[in-house]
Scaffold this motif. Structure first.
Motif, PDB file in Angstrom:
ATOM      1  N   ALA A 397       0.846  -1.201   0.000  1.00 49.55           N
ATOM      2  CA  ALA A 397       0.000   0.000   0.000  1.00 49.55           C
ATOM      3  C   ALA A 397       0.877   1.245   0.000  1.00 49.55           C
ATOM      4  O   ALA A 397       0.601   2.222   0.694  1.00 49.55           O
ATOM      5  CB  ALA A 397      -0.957   0.004   1.194  1.00 49.55           C
ATOM      6  N   GLY A 398       1.957   1.190  -0.752  1.00 51.13           N
ATOM      7  CA  GLY A 398       2.820   2.358  -0.881  1.00 51.13           C
ATOM      8  C   GLY A 398       3.852   2.497   0.230  1.00 51.13           C
ATOM      9  O   GLY A 398       4.653   3.420   0.226  1.00 51.13           O
ATOM     10  N   LEU A 399       3.831   1.577   1.212  1.00 48.28           N
ATOM     11  CA  LEU A 399       4.763   1.698   2.341  1.00 48.28           C
ATOM     12  C   LEU A 399       5.908   0.694   2.191  1.00 48.28           C
ATOM     13  O   LEU A 399       5.676  -0.488   1.947  1.00 48.28           O
ATOM     14  CB  LEU A 399       4.027   1.440   3.653  1.00 48.28           C
ATOM     15  CG  LEU A 399       2.978   2.483   4.024  1.00 48.28           C
ATOM     16  CD1 LEU A 399       2.065   1.958   5.121  1.00 48.28           C
ATOM     17  CD2 LEU A 399       3.650   3.774   4.476  1.00 48.28           C
ATOM     18  N   GLN A 486      -8.945  -3.156 -11.198  1.00 48.96           N
ATOM     19  CA  GLN A 486      -8.010  -3.034 -10.081  1.00 48.96           C
ATOM     20  C   GLN A 486      -7.772  -1.579  -9.698  1.00 48.96           C
ATOM     21  O   GLN A 486      -7.410  -0.776 -10.543  1.00 48.96           O
ATOM     22  CB  GLN A 486      -6.669  -3.659 -10.473  1.00 48.96           C
ATOM     23  CG  GLN A 486      -6.775  -5.136 -10.735  1.00 48.96           C
ATOM     24  CD  GLN A 486      -5.436  -5.738 -11.124  1.00 48.96           C
ATOM     25  OE1 GLN A 486      -4.476  -5.016 -11.385  1.00 48.96           O
ATOM     26  NE2 GLN A 486      -5.391  -7.050 -11.168  1.00 48.96           N
ATOM     27  N   PRO A 487      -7.946  -1.274  -8.408  1.00 43.98           N
ATOM     28  CA  PRO A 487      -7.554   0.064  -7.954  1.00 43.98           C
ATOM     29  C   PRO A 487      -6.032   0.199  -8.043  1.00 43.98           C
ATOM     30  O   PRO A 487      -5.307  -0.686  -7.603  1.00 43.98           O
ATOM     31  CB  PRO A 487      -8.008   0.098  -6.487  1.00 43.98           C
ATOM     32  CG  PRO A 487      -8.948  -1.050  -6.338  1.00 43.98           C
ATOM     33  CD  PRO A 487      -8.523  -2.082  -7.333  1.00 43.98           C
ATOM     34  N   GLN A 488      -5.584   1.290  -8.663  1.00 47.05           N
ATOM     35  CA  GLN A 488      -4.145   1.504  -8.838  1.00 47.05           C
ATOM     36  C   GLN A 488      -3.661   2.609  -7.914  1.00 47.05           C
ATOM     37  O   GLN A 488      -4.276   3.666  -7.855  1.00 47.05           O
ATOM     38  CB  GLN A 488      -3.863   1.951 -10.275  1.00 47.05           C
ATOM     39  CG  GLN A 488      -4.248   0.934 -11.315  1.00 47.05           C
ATOM     40  CD  GLN A 488      -3.253  -0.216 -11.328  1.00 47.05           C
ATOM     41  OE1 GLN A 488      -2.065  -0.004 -11.467  1.00 47.05           O
ATOM     42  NE2 GLN A 488      -3.761  -1.424 -11.165  1.00 47.05           N
ATOM     43  N   GLY A 489      -2.548   2.387  -7.258  1.00 45.49           N
ATOM     44  CA  GLY A 489      -1.984   3.425  -6.402  1.00 45.49           C
ATOM     45  C   GLY A 489      -2.661   3.437  -5.040  1.00 45.49           C
ATOM     46  O   GLY A 489      -3.572   2.645  -4.771  1.00 45.49           O
ATOM     47  N   ASN A 490      -2.225   4.354  -4.199  1.00 51.06           N
ATOM     48  CA  ASN A 490      -2.686   4.348  -2.818  1.00 51.06           C
ATOM     49  C   ASN A 490      -3.143   5.711  -2.360  1.00 51.06           C
ATOM     50  O   ASN A 490      -2.415   6.681  -2.465  1.00 51.06           O
ATOM     51  CB  ASN A 490      -1.553   3.899  -1.903  1.00 51.06           C
ATOM     52  CG  ASN A 490      -0.998   2.568  -2.344  1.00 51.06           C
ATOM     53  OD1 ASN A 490      -1.622   1.533  -2.165  1.00 51.06           O
ATOM     54  ND2 ASN A 490       0.163   2.608  -2.992  1.00 51.06           N
ATOM     55  N   GLY A 491      -4.350   5.721  -1.824  1.00 49.40           N
ATOM     56  CA  GLY A 491      -4.829   6.917  -1.145  1.00 49.40           C
ATOM     57  C   GLY A 491      -4.837   6.634   0.350  1.00 49.40           C
ATOM     58  O   GLY A 491      -4.492   5.530   0.791  1.00 49.40           O
ATOM     59  N   THR A 492      -5.254   7.638   1.139  1.00 53.46           N
ATOM     60  CA  THR A 492      -5.219   7.476   2.598  1.00 53.46           C
ATOM     61  C   THR A 492      -6.064   6.294   3.079  1.00 53.46           C
ATOM     62  O   THR A 492      -5.690   5.615   4.021  1.00 53.46           O
ATOM     63  CB  THR A 492      -5.719   8.763   3.277  1.00 53.46           C
ATOM     64  OG1 THR A 492      -6.913   9.185   2.630  1.00 53.46           O
ATOM     65  CG2 THR A 492      -4.687   9.866   3.176  1.00 53.46           C
TER      66      THR A 492
END
Ligand code: ADP
Ligand code: ZN
Ligand code: ZN
Length: 728
Positions: A397-399, A486-492
């Protein structure tokens, strides 16, 4: 011989650059009506509320309508404020009637009568005094004990949070009553347990010794004690019997901050912010106009507060973007505050850890006195920043694993963690893995530039962050019927979900406009968390506001988009944001750390910022702006136009360009706006640029009336933005 008839010249809230002539209301002589009084007048088929700005005469043969009603017994707008507002209308090339309407609180703008501004509070009634000894222990009793003396509501907020519920119980039994309090109690400031450090002392002394208009830039790193300097300067101002106005950004006006001001200054502090009802706003505005309010703390529009006994203006976080109004009358509250301070002849303090380049430039050329606080106050230390190069690293998740480990050890040590991601929602894009389709906003996309919709609600909903359009996420790809969306990238939201899964034993709170639209909700979140170990995930709403003494780690993810934005101010905004977010860590005795995750560790902006801090970045950026001929080395105005179809904006801007020919300024366009379509409207713009304000304003003054009269103007929505904050 027919005699000329005396008339009233009225400013009305309509988008026309002129005043309107009326006969006085029946039975009232024009000469008895003062400039600054409100008047209700007929306008077309409506009635409007306007402000009298002058007297005139109508020749015979001209039929004028009579005003309907005089609303005030004396001028509501007068003196410095009225003069400054007229100046503002001239500077923004905006209709003065609209500027006055923007400045007045909504209730007064609508023509409502002036409210009562007496300070009210609560006190025990006769019955209450009798009943007090017999009351059972508990909150109502504690409140009753406090109300042996009359207390105002601010005082109660500070002394017994949550006092309204017990008050209701006491009221039901008629044990308390509402009373009018004395006008302005003498200040009873509370002492602090420390004395200002030498840099603070120097700043306080400089402000104290100012006589008349004196602008100061107070540049101090986060936690260096800027607020402490404001408080001492305000205390001085109060001791001289004068009023102080403090502007703060929308998210900076926390109950915590107000409580600090109230207890330290020992006078009622009026808060003016968007959470107030129209009635409350009108009362606050009028209490200031009547000189009853000694200290007013407010957000952007509080810059319009009347200050008959002005002594000091403070603009906290002066670089903050929320000071610029983005629609209607596009004023900049900081800039207008400077204008008012000059007109009022009082000092003004602009405070920031990351001053706007305009402000720094003004300090460097000697227009402002530059005061600096270089050390954190008390025991707090500036946290070190560690850059985590995430190229080729696995991310969850971007981390990065490094970030997750740092979070784990911060939590294990009993600390709190802030994860900053400037993107709300679940994911920025919904993509079909089989055919490449992605979800775009139908109202904001054009052929050349599709605008993706953000995925929300864990993949269930799509939402456009530009126009607000929402719809359910499709169950299958509309193009190829594949289920592989597919959801791409990461939001909060997605980061929150991942952190909850990884750290189930601690609370994970998400703070963004989606989860915490309301100021009180934000406060409740922080109160719930308290000092326990936990994680806050959020957008720039987290960059300031509530002080978190237990925050020991800040993780910054996904800032890379900001490094490559086209807007000339994006570098400045990103640097400010990074410094502000990083400044949240280690504000108290516990040391802090900042992790900055990036795919571009070698980027010049990051390198300069890491090596030399914000001052080094600002110097480098100012040098670039000078070479490029951009603000603050040039002065800009933006003429925007939009319509359902592409042609009318082009035609209007082309005509405007024609009208501007022969003036000493650079005109670029008509160009498509950086966002060429939004909410179903095609948008274009003309950029006007000059190396001094004089020629820019001379040109605008000469052509604006003509622009209003253009036939092309009727087919578009258009606006002029003087000193635009962005070209969006
Ligand atoms: P800023 O507004 O620059 O972020 P504040 O004025 O809020 O900083 O100060 C940060 C913290 O340090 C506050 O808790 C404040 O009470 C404390 N503080 C300020 N000045 C001093 C000082 N001279 N000595 C000790 N503590 C101080
Ligand atoms: Zn598909
Ligand atoms: Zn949209």
């Amino acid at each position: 011989m027919p005699v000329p008839v005396p008339t009233l010249q009225v400013a009305l809230p309509v988008p026309l650059p002129r005043l309107f002539d009326y006969l006085p209301p029946p039975g009232i002589a024009a000469a008895t009506v003062a400039v600054g009084q409100r008047l209700r007048v007929p306008f077309g088929h409506r009635a409007l509320c306007g402000v009298v700005l002058g007297h005139g005469e109508a020749g015979s043969g001209i039929t004028l309508r009579a005003a309907l009603e005089l609303l005030d017994t004396g001028p509501l707008l007068h003196g410095e404020l009225l003069d400054s507002l007229r100046w503002l209308a001239g500077y923004l090339h905006a209709p003065v009637g609209e500027v006055l309407a923007t400045a007045l609180p909504a209730a007064l703008r609508r023509g409502e009568p002036l409210p009562d501004t007496a300070r009210r509070g609560w006190v025990l009634s006769e019955a209450g005094r009798t009943a007090l000894p017999g009351l059972r222990a508990g909150k109502p009793r504690r409140l009753a004990e406090l109300l042996v003396e009359a207390r105002d509501e601010d005082w109660l907020d500070a002394a017994l949070p949550g006092w309204r519920a017990p008050l209701r119980r006491l009221r039901e039994r008629a044990l308390v009553e509402r009373v009018v309090l004395a006008e302005t109690p003498a200040p009873a400031p509370l002492a602090v347990g420390f004395s200002p450090n030498p840099e603070q002392q120097a700043a306080i002394a400089a402000i104290r010794s100012a006589t008349g208009f004196a602008p100061f830039l107070l540049e101090g790193i986060t936690g260096s004690g800027k607020t402490e300097v404001y408080l001492q300067a305000i205390a001085d101002c109060l001791a001289r019997g004068r009023q102080a106005l403090v502007l703060v950004p929308e998210i900076g006006l926390t109950p915590q901050m107000l409580a600090r001001f109230r207890t330290r200054l020992g006078v009622p502090v009026l808060a003016l912010h968007s959470g107030l009802g129209d009635g409350e706003r009108a009362v606050a505005w009028l209490a200031a106009a009547r000189g009853q309010a000694r200290v007013v703390v407010g957000t952007r529009s509080a810059v319009f507060t009347p200050l008959p006994h002005a002594g000091l203006i403070v603009v906290d976080e002066e670089h903050d973007a929320s000071y610029k109004q983005f629609d209607g009358i596009r004023y900049h509250a900081r800039d207008f505050a400077i204008v008012r301070a000059r007109a009022l002849g009082v000092p003004i303090v602009l405070g920031s850890a990351t001053p706007a380049l305009e402000t720094l430039h003004n300090a460097q050329v000697g227009r402002y006195v530059h005061l600096r606080l270089r050390q954190r106050a008390g025991a707090a230390q500036v946290p070190p920043v560690r850059v985590v190069d995430v190229r080729k690293r696995p991310l969850q998740a971007g981390l990065s694993e490094q970030a997750l480990e740092a979070i784990a050890s911060a939590l294990a040590a009993g600390g709190q963690v802030l994860v900053f991601r400037n993107r709300r929602g679940y994911a920025p894009v919904l993509l079909c893995h089989d055919c490449g389709w992605s979800a775009h906003c139908p109202r904001c996309s054009s052929e050349e530039r599709p605008t993706p919709m953000t995925v929300h609600a864990h993949g269930k909903r799509l939402q456009c962050h530009h126009c607000g359009y929402r719809k359910p996420a499709p169950p299958a790809c509309p193009d190829c019927a594949s289920l592989a969306l597919q959801p791409q990238g990461n939001g909060t939201e997605r980061i929150e979900e991942a952190l909850q899964a990884r750290f189930p034993e601690v609370p994970v709170l998400r703070i963004d406009r989606g989860s915490t639209g309301h100021r009180d909700a934000l406060q409740r979140h922080f109160d719930d968390l308290g000092e326990r170990p936990g994680i806050l995930v959020g957008t720039q709403m987290l960059a300031k506001g509530h002080d978190l003494p237990n925050l020991t780690l800040v993780v910054v993810v996904g800032i890379d988009e900001g490094l490559f934005s086209a807007d000339f101010r994006s570098g400045e905004k990103l640097a400010q944001l990074l410094v502000q977010v990083a400044g949240r860590a280690g504000r108290a005795a516990r040391a802090g750390e900042v992790l900055l995750q990036t795919h571009h560790p070698e980027h010049a902006l990051l390198q300069t910022l890491l090596r030399g801090g914000y001052p080094a970045f600002a110097q480098a950026e100012l040098a670039l702006r000078e070479v490029a001929g951009l603000p603050p080395f040039a002065h800009m105005a933006l003429l925007r136009a939009e319509a359902r179809h592409a042609d009318p904006p082009q035609q209007f801007l082309q005509a405007a360009r024609q009208a501007l020919q022969g003036f000493a300024l650079e005109v670029a366009g008509p160009l498509p706006a950086p966002m060429p379509r939004r909410a179903g409207h095609v948008r274009a713009q003309l950029v006007l640029c000059a190396n001094a304000r004089g020629p820019l304003h001379a040109a605008l003054q000469a052509v604006m009336p003509a622009l209003h009269a253009l036939p092309e103007a009727r087919r578009v929505r258009w606006s002029l933005d003087v000193d635009p904050a962005d070209l969006y």
